[in-house]
Scaffold this motif. Sequence first.
Motif, mmCIF file in Angstrom:
data_model
loop_
_atom_site.group_PDB
_atom_site.id
_atom_site.type_symbol
_atom_site.label_atom_id
_atom_site.label_comp_id
_atom_site.label_asym_id
_atom_site.label_seq_id
_atom_site.Cartn_x
_atom_site.Cartn_y
_atom_site.Cartn_z
ATOM 1 N N ASN A 117 33.929 26.635 48.344
ATOM 2 C CA ASN A 117 33.864 27.828 48.782
ATOM 3 C C ASN A 117 33.843 29.208 47.698
ATOM 4 O O ASN A 117 34.650 30.270 47.926
ATOM 5 N N GLY A 118 33.126 28.934 46.727
ATOM 6 C CA GLY A 118 33.124 30.104 45.639
ATOM 7 C C GLY A 118 34.348 30.202 44.789
ATOM 8 O O GLY A 118 34.401 31.385 44.070
ATOM 9 N N SER A 119 35.233 29.009 44.888
ATOM 10 C CA SER A 119 36.598 29.348 44.155
ATOM 11 C C SER A 119 36.367 29.322 42.537
ATOM 12 O O SER A 119 37.258 29.802 41.818
ATOM 13 N N GLU A 120 35.362 28.926 42.068
ATOM 14 C CA GLU A 120 34.980 28.870 40.512
ATOM 15 C C GLU A 120 34.898 30.278 40.328
ATOM 16 O O GLU A 120 35.103 30.518 39.049
ATOM 17 N N GLN A 121 34.904 31.224 41.138
ATOM 18 C CA GLN A 121 34.759 32.699 40.621
ATOM 19 C C GLN A 121 36.057 33.192 40.443
ATOM 20 O O GLN A 121 36.036 34.423 40.081
ATOM 21 N N LEU A 122 37.298 32.599 41.283
ATOM 22 C CA LEU A 122 38.369 33.351 41.205
ATOM 23 C C LEU A 122 39.072 33.846 39.795
ATOM 24 O O LEU A 122 39.772 35.009 39.969
ATOM 25 N N ASP A 123 38.826 33.103 38.852
ATOM 26 C CA ASP A 123 39.483 33.330 37.604
ATOM 27 C C ASP A 123 38.996 34.837 37.145
ATOM 28 O O ASP A 123 39.621 35.822 36.901
ATOM 29 N N GLN A 124 37.562 34.721 37.327
ATOM 30 C CA GLN A 124 37.044 36.167 36.934
ATOM 31 C C GLN A 124 37.561 37.247 37.636
ATOM 32 O O GLN A 124 37.699 38.318 37.047
ATOM 33 N N VAL A 125 37.804 37.377 38.946
ATOM 34 C CA VAL A 125 38.048 38.472 39.678
ATOM 35 C C VAL A 125 39.429 38.577 39.288
ATOM 36 O O VAL A 125 39.901 39.701 39.115
ATOM 37 N N GLN A 126 40.077 37.524 39.389
ATOM 38 C CA GLN A 126 41.803 37.688 39.107
ATOM 39 C C GLN A 126 42.119 38.247 37.531
ATOM 40 O O GLN A 126 42.844 39.308 37.406
ATOM 41 N N ASP A 127 41.220 38.047 36.621
ATOM 42 C CA ASP A 127 41.209 38.483 35.193
ATOM 43 C C ASP A 127 41.298 39.945 35.288
ATOM 44 O O ASP A 127 41.833 40.774 34.844
ATOM 45 N N GLY A 128 40.205 40.234 36.161
ATOM 46 C CA GLY A 128 39.821 41.719 35.966
ATOM 47 C C GLY A 128 40.874 42.613 36.715
ATOM 48 O O GLY A 128 41.144 43.588 36.360
ATOM 49 N N LYS A 129 41.409 42.221 37.698
ATOM 50 C CA LYS A 129 42.318 42.747 38.513
ATOM 51 C C LYS A 129 43.535 43.062 37.537
ATOM 52 O O LYS A 129 44.314 43.887 37.489
ATOM 53 N N GLU A 130 44.085 41.844 36.891
ATOM 54 C CA GLU A 130 45.258 41.754 36.016
ATOM 55 C C GLU A 130 45.353 42.680 34.794
ATOM 56 O O GLU A 130 45.946 43.508 34.295
#
Length: 316
Positions: free
Chosen positions: A277-290
């Motif tokens: 379900n697209g979870s491979e993109q989570l790190d990129q999104v989270q890194d940006g937020k952090e």
Amino acid sequence: MKNSRNSWTGNRGALHMCVLTMSVMLVACGGDKEGSKPAGQSMARVNGEDITVHQLNAELERIPAGQPVSRKDVLDGLIGRQLLLQQAKKEKADRDPRVLQAIERSKEQILAQHYLQAKIGKPARPSEAEIGKFYEDNPVMFAQRKLFDTRELTIATRDLSVELIQKMEAARSLDEVERWLDAHGVKYVPAQAIRNSAELPPQLVEMLERIPTGKPFTVRQGEQSQLAVLQDVRSSPLTLAMARPRIEQYLQLRKSREAGEAEIARLRTESKVEYLNGSEQLDQVQDGKEKAAAMPQAAGADQAKDVGHGVTGLGK
């Protein structure tokens, strides 16, 4: 906003430690029937439930070496914990879905950590050459260590408006900024802090070394931001002899972490891991937020560009 000592790193882990303690208590104390333990092993009895010498010894083993503590104090701590546990069960806290989920997470972490410790063991102590090289390679942390004395006003990041940022850029002192906050009804918590270059990101150290004393600047971190001024910078070098214990501890922890990462990498190669379900993109999104949340920013745009990374652990 309550008056408290300020930190650019935030608090973490208090709830997790409470849950971890609860999970340990449930394993140690749950399910034992009255009279099921030999009387000679019991050190105390709390509302009919025994605390055994094995529990006491296990608790003593968790106390850091060199920390002065009496067996009686530890036993009293176990009694207090048993009282809280019994009351929690009376109020059916052990049936709360959130508590059950937290206990399960803690159990999983304990099991995973136990496996790693059994698998990789205790890392070898670093050699004198390794310690010496780390000391020489990090002069800002040791030989050229500095202390930064700051005065700060902590506000909610949501209150860091464009108008306030403009005020920070134009202000010649933090007193001006404080008066502006009072006039606009913005809540803040004043604090004094001393932080050392050994525990600051290099980019932030460089920024602090360039900022004039008394010039306001801003550090954003998550839901809180600090409006600060640098009051003093002074040299505070550490000799190799002074730094050796913490370098040795750090290198051992680094070796443990590297060994753990290597073991996880080995297990991944032998296992089937699927991102769904697209979870491979989570790190990129989270890194940006952090990065956006933790980015230190000086009052001037040119200073903000120089920082580059988020604030990490700061201490005296």
